[in-house]
Design a protein around this motif. Sequence first.
Motif, PDB file in Angstrom:
ATOM      1  N   TYR A 294       0.804  -1.227   0.000  1.00 14.33           N
ATOM      2  CA  TYR A 294       0.000   0.000   0.000  1.00 14.33           C
ATOM      3  C   TYR A 294       0.836   1.276   0.000  1.00 14.33           C
ATOM      4  O   TYR A 294       0.282   2.372  -0.053  1.00 14.33           O
ATOM      5  CB  TYR A 294      -0.944  -0.016   1.208  1.00 14.33           C
ATOM      6  CG  TYR A 294      -1.649  -1.335   1.340  1.00 14.33           C
ATOM      7  CD1 TYR A 294      -2.607  -1.727   0.407  1.00 14.33           C
ATOM      8  CD2 TYR A 294      -1.319  -2.224   2.360  1.00 14.33           C
ATOM      9  CE1 TYR A 294      -3.227  -2.970   0.491  1.00 14.33           C
ATOM     10  CE2 TYR A 294      -1.947  -3.464   2.458  1.00 14.33           C
ATOM     11  CZ  TYR A 294      -2.889  -3.829   1.520  1.00 14.33           C
ATOM     12  OH  TYR A 294      -3.504  -5.059   1.598  1.00 14.33           O
ATOM     13  N   GLY A 295       2.161   1.124   0.040  1.00 16.27           N
ATOM     14  CA  GLY A 295       3.020   2.298  -0.017  1.00 16.27           C
ATOM     15  C   GLY A 295       4.352   2.059   0.657  1.00 16.27           C
ATOM     16  O   GLY A 295       4.671   0.930   1.054  1.00 16.27           O
ATOM     17  N   HIS A 319       5.267   7.641   0.244  1.00 14.84           N
ATOM     18  CA  HIS A 319       4.491   7.385  -0.968  1.00 14.84           C
ATOM     19  C   HIS A 319       3.339   6.469  -0.600  1.00 14.84           C
ATOM     20  O   HIS A 319       3.553   5.349  -0.114  1.00 14.84           O
ATOM     21  CB  HIS A 319       5.372   6.735  -2.038  1.00 14.84           C
ATOM     22  CG  HIS A 319       4.637   6.421  -3.312  1.00 14.84           C
ATOM     23  ND1 HIS A 319       4.630   7.267  -4.392  1.00 14.84           N
ATOM     24  CD2 HIS A 319       3.884   5.340  -3.668  1.00 14.84           C
ATOM     25  CE1 HIS A 319       3.908   6.737  -5.359  1.00 14.84           C
ATOM     26  NE2 HIS A 319       3.440   5.567  -4.946  1.00 14.84           N
ATOM     27  N   LEU A 320       2.106   6.932  -0.813  1.00 17.16           N
ATOM     28  CA  LEU A 320       0.915   6.135  -0.538  1.00 17.16           C
ATOM     29  C   LEU A 320       0.228   5.778  -1.849  1.00 17.16           C
ATOM     30  O   LEU A 320       0.031   6.646  -2.708  1.00 17.16           O
ATOM     31  CB  LEU A 320      -0.060   6.908   0.352  1.00 17.16           C
ATOM     32  CG  LEU A 320       0.464   7.372   1.724  1.00 17.16           C
ATOM     33  CD1 LEU A 320      -0.614   8.160   2.457  1.00 17.16           C
ATOM     34  CD2 LEU A 320       0.942   6.193   2.558  1.00 17.16           C
ATOM     35  N   SER A 321      -0.141   4.522  -2.001  1.00 16.73           N
ATOM     36  CA  SER A 321      -0.879   4.115  -3.197  1.00 16.73           C
ATOM     37  C   SER A 321      -2.305   4.654  -3.101  1.00 16.73           C
ATOM     38  O   SER A 321      -2.761   5.062  -2.029  1.00 16.73           O
ATOM     39  CB  SER A 321      -0.874   2.592  -3.320  1.00 16.73           C
ATOM     40  OG  SER A 321      -1.491   2.009  -2.193  1.00 16.73           O
ATOM     41  N   PRO A 322      -3.035   4.690  -4.230  1.00 16.97           N
ATOM     42  CA  PRO A 322      -4.374   5.277  -4.225  1.00 16.97           C
ATOM     43  C   PRO A 322      -5.265   4.724  -3.114  1.00 16.97           C
ATOM     44  O   PRO A 322      -5.417   3.506  -2.970  1.00 16.97           O
ATOM     45  CB  PRO A 322      -4.923   4.919  -5.610  1.00 16.97           C
ATOM     46  CG  PRO A 322      -3.705   4.826  -6.476  1.00 16.97           C
ATOM     47  CD  PRO A 322      -2.649   4.233  -5.585  1.00 16.97           C
ATOM     48  N   GLY A 338       5.207  18.718   6.452  1.00 17.44           N
ATOM     49  CA  GLY A 338       5.074  17.963   5.216  1.00 17.44           C
ATOM     50  C   GLY A 338       4.752  18.881   4.054  1.00 17.44           C
ATOM     51  O   GLY A 338       4.023  19.863   4.210  1.00 17.44           O
ATOM     52  N   VAL A 339       5.315  18.567   2.887  1.00 16.67           N
ATOM     53  CA  VAL A 339       5.037  19.293   1.644  1.00 16.67           C
ATOM     54  C   VAL A 339       4.565  18.274   0.618  1.00 16.67           C
ATOM     55  O   VAL A 339       5.267  17.304   0.335  1.00 16.67           O
ATOM     56  CB  VAL A 339       6.300  20.017   1.110  1.00 16.67           C
ATOM     57  CG1 VAL A 339       5.960  20.791  -0.168  1.00 16.67           C
ATOM     58  CG2 VAL A 339       6.884  20.953   2.163  1.00 16.67           C
ATOM     59  N   VAL A 340       3.382  18.486   0.060  1.00 16.57           N
ATOM     60  CA  VAL A 340       2.836  17.548  -0.914  1.00 16.57           C
ATOM     61  C   VAL A 340       3.575  17.699  -2.241  1.00 16.57           C
ATOM     62  O   VAL A 340       3.596  18.780  -2.833  1.00 16.57           O
ATOM     63  CB  VAL A 340       1.325  17.784  -1.127  1.00 16.57           C
ATOM     64  CG1 VAL A 340       0.773  16.776  -2.140  1.00 16.57           C
ATOM     65  CG2 VAL A 340       0.571  17.659   0.194  1.00 16.57           C
ATOM     66  N   LEU A 341       4.202  16.620  -2.696  1.00 20.59           N
ATOM     67  CA  LEU A 341       4.961  16.628  -3.945  1.00 20.59           C
ATOM     68  C   LEU A 341       4.114  16.224  -5.144  1.00 20.59           C
ATOM     69  O   LEU A 341       4.290  16.748  -6.241  1.00 20.59           O
ATOM     70  CB  LEU A 341       6.167  15.686  -3.843  1.00 20.59           C
ATOM     71  CG  LEU A 341       7.194  15.993  -2.750  1.00 20.59           C
ATOM     72  CD1 LEU A 341       8.333  14.984  -2.822  1.00 20.59           C
ATOM     73  CD2 LEU A 341       7.736  17.409  -2.879  1.00 20.59           C
ATOM     74  N   LYS A 342       3.208  15.285  -4.952  1.00 21.98           N
ATOM     75  CA  LYS A 342       2.345  14.853  -6.059  1.00 21.98           C
ATOM     76  C   LYS A 342       1.056  14.253  -5.509  1.00 21.98           C
ATOM     77  O   LYS A 342       1.010  13.754  -4.387  1.00 21.98           O
ATOM     78  CB  LYS A 342       3.059  13.839  -6.950  1.00 21.98           C
ATOM     79  CG  LYS A 342       3.399  12.524  -6.274  1.00 21.98           C
ATOM     80  CD  LYS A 342       3.930  11.494  -7.260  1.00 21.98           C
ATOM     81  CE  LYS A 342       5.260  11.892  -7.859  1.00 21.98           C
ATOM     82  NZ  LYS A 342       5.873  10.792  -8.649  1.00 21.98           N
ATOM     83  N   GLY A 343       0.010  14.322  -6.336  1.00 14.03           N
ATOM     84  CA  GLY A 343      -1.261  13.737  -5.967  1.00 14.03           C
ATOM     85  C   GLY A 343      -2.068  14.602  -5.011  1.00 14.03           C
ATOM     86  O   GLY A 343      -1.708  15.732  -4.686  1.00 14.03           O
ATOM     87  N   GLU A 387       2.180  11.551  -2.601  1.00 13.28           N
ATOM     88  CA  GLU A 387       3.585  11.565  -2.156  1.00 13.28           C
ATOM     89  C   GLU A 387       3.894  12.887  -1.484  1.00 13.28           C
ATOM     90  O   GLU A 387       3.526  13.956  -1.982  1.00 13.28           O
ATOM     91  CB  GLU A 387       4.518  11.338  -3.345  1.00 13.28           C
ATOM     92  CG  GLU A 387       5.980  11.144  -2.952  1.00 13.28           C
ATOM     93  CD  GLU A 387       6.837  10.676  -4.129  1.00 13.28           C
ATOM     94  OE1 GLU A 387       6.608   9.535  -4.598  1.00 13.28           O
ATOM     95  OE2 GLU A 387       7.697  11.454  -4.583  1.00 13.28           O
ATOM     96  N   PHE A 388       4.564  12.822  -0.341  1.00  9.90           N
ATOM     97  CA  PHE A 388       4.929  14.046   0.357  1.00  9.90           C
ATOM     98  C   PHE A 388       6.305  13.916   1.000  1.00  9.90           C
ATOM     99  O   PHE A 388       6.716  12.852   1.449  1.00  9.90           O
ATOM    100  CB  PHE A 388       3.870  14.456   1.390  1.00  9.90           C
ATOM    101  CG  PHE A 388       3.422  13.363   2.318  1.00  9.90           C
ATOM    102  CD1 PHE A 388       3.986  13.211   3.579  1.00  9.90           C
ATOM    103  CD2 PHE A 388       2.422  12.478   1.936  1.00  9.90           C
ATOM    104  CE1 PHE A 388       3.563  12.211   4.438  1.00  9.90           C
ATOM    105  CE2 PHE A 388       1.984  11.472   2.795  1.00  9.90           C
ATOM    106  CZ  PHE A 388       2.562  11.343   4.046  1.00  9.90           C
ATOM    107  N   PHE A 389       7.017  15.040   0.975  1.00  5.29           N
ATOM    108  CA  PHE A 389       8.339  15.169   1.586  1.00  5.29           C
ATOM    109  C   PHE A 389       8.171  15.924   2.891  1.00  5.29           C
ATOM    110  O   PHE A 389       7.298  16.778   3.011  1.00  5.29           O
ATOM    111  CB  PHE A 389       9.270  15.944   0.646  1.00  5.29           C
ATOM    112  CG  PHE A 389      10.488  16.518   1.317  1.00  5.29           C
ATOM    113  CD1 PHE A 389      11.587  15.715   1.615  1.00  5.29           C
ATOM    114  CD2 PHE A 389      10.547  17.867   1.651  1.00  5.29           C
ATOM    115  CE1 PHE A 389      12.708  16.248   2.231  1.00  5.29           C
ATOM    116  CE2 PHE A 389      11.667  18.406   2.260  1.00  5.29           C
ATOM    117  CZ  PHE A 389      12.753  17.600   2.556  1.00  5.29           C
ATOM    118  N   GLY A 390       9.003  15.603   3.872  1.00  9.03           N
ATOM    119  CA  GLY A 390       8.844  16.286   5.146  1.00  9.03           C
ATOM    120  C   GLY A 390      10.127  16.457   5.925  1.00  9.03           C
ATOM    121  O   GLY A 390      11.157  15.853   5.626  1.00  9.03           O
ATOM    122  N   ILE A 391      10.024  17.306   6.941  1.00 11.89           N
ATOM    123  CA  ILE A 391      11.137  17.633   7.824  1.00 11.89           C
ATOM    124  C   ILE A 391      10.623  17.570   9.254  1.00 11.89           C
ATOM    125  O   ILE A 391       9.509  18.022   9.540  1.00 11.89           O
ATOM    126  CB  ILE A 391      11.674  19.047   7.525  1.00 11.89           C
ATOM    127  CG1 ILE A 391      12.151  19.130   6.071  1.00 11.89           C
ATOM    128  CG2 ILE A 391      12.815  19.411   8.470  1.00 11.89           C
ATOM    129  CD1 ILE A 391      12.411  20.539   5.592  1.00 11.89           C
TER     130      ILE A 391
END
Length: 480
Positions: A294-295, A319-322, A338-343, A387-391
């Motif tokens: 699932y991710g 990364h999380l699947s739908p 968190g910063v949303v990169l896609k989706g 998908e999200f990147f974070g610090i």
Amino acid sequence: MGDTRTLLLLVLVLFYALVSSVGAYEEEEREQRTQGEKWFLLRQLHDVVRTDAGSMRLVKGGYRRGSSLHSPMHIGFISMEPNSLFIPQYLDSDLVLFVQHGQARIGHIYRDKLAERHLKHGDVYTIPAGSAFYLENRAENERLRIICSIDITSESMGWHAFQSFFIGGGVHPASVLAGFDHNTLSTALNVSTEELNSLLTRQTSGPIVHLSGSHHTNMWSKFLAQEPHQKLAHLKRIVNFGGESSPKEEETTWSLRKFLFNLLNREDVVKGVNHKAPSTYNLYHKKHNFKNDYGWSKNVDECDYSPLKQSGNSVYLVHLSPGSMMAPHVNPTAIEYGVVLKGTGRIQIVYPNGTLAVNARVRQGDVFWVPRYFPFCQIASTNGPFEFFGITTSARKNHPQFLVGRNSLMHSLRGPELEAAYGIGERRLKRIANAQREQIILPSSSSDSPHDKASEPEKKMANFKKIIGNLGSDMIMGFE
């Protein structure tokens, strides 16, 4: 007949009171969620730098007055056009850089020498507070995008979130050298006041400048276009580099003379680069810390990348699947950004009193933060991956406590105490705790859009109205 009507009237009064009570509760809950979105979703972008060669924008961390709930960092977005330069400067804040798109060359002072590193998509790099640096996008046809964290526990006196001190500059931006008395500065540099005035007034293009092309040629492109011996000669005239340095100067953390010398005399860069300076770390190349159907998730802390110890941060990528979900959890050691990169997806954050603070849909570019100890989860939309990147604000290994799933606290604490806390028996608690067989990243649900359907209170209210409506009809039909 009179008693029946009186009873019916009392039922209707009770019904009205309940409807009003539930309505007031729902309104209060909506107001709490609206306020929660203002605190925890950082959607107001502010321009810090904007020129025709690029920009730096900032989302400011949220605060709540009269409380300890506050955000200790801002998130910045740097965008640079092809063949451009973010001119030399130093900050009063530590920087953690993540290359979202493109490639870059970064140069900064490390132990009194210039260190240059090539950054590519997915790379993480740190710049300590007070370390002079510059950033170049040398690509001819590719824009550079960088996400960075900016520590706002700054020691600056009354300034904004952070402060740039530009080493080079002119009219816009002004160099920090320009603040000194010009007679004092011309003596220190051993140049005439006329040459000093020319140096400090020629730059008008802003902090991010084009290096070549059809745009206005500026002082940086002229310097970089010169032959090495010409640059060296010009530099000697400006900073009297031929003079002897005192032992005290040799021991300083960084030297403006050495920084300018290495920047402008590119032949010497090759010799002067300190190869012991930190290397980059690529998040996409790292092995997954966790992965299932699932991710997946990756996190990098000081054990993986030692420069993060200096900044006091760690970074992660999820990364999380739908339709899948990062299980509800808490961070006992750090605040998370968190910063949303896609989706697209949803972020849910819960107050300590068990009420919902945020249940918001987020998309690419959105920024959220979660205070330490606050329960939260992320849910992917069913129409694509999320998908999200974070610090996080701790460089040590983060040990999130999951509230749901096979590895959750519900399993660890299962026993008579938890049974008593929930007021249910052992068999029922065991059945509930074992119902979810996955851990950390959970399978999709039947819907990804809770806001498109009635909320639980709304459903209960609708059912209640239906029951009361039927009861009223039965009473009327039965008694008249």
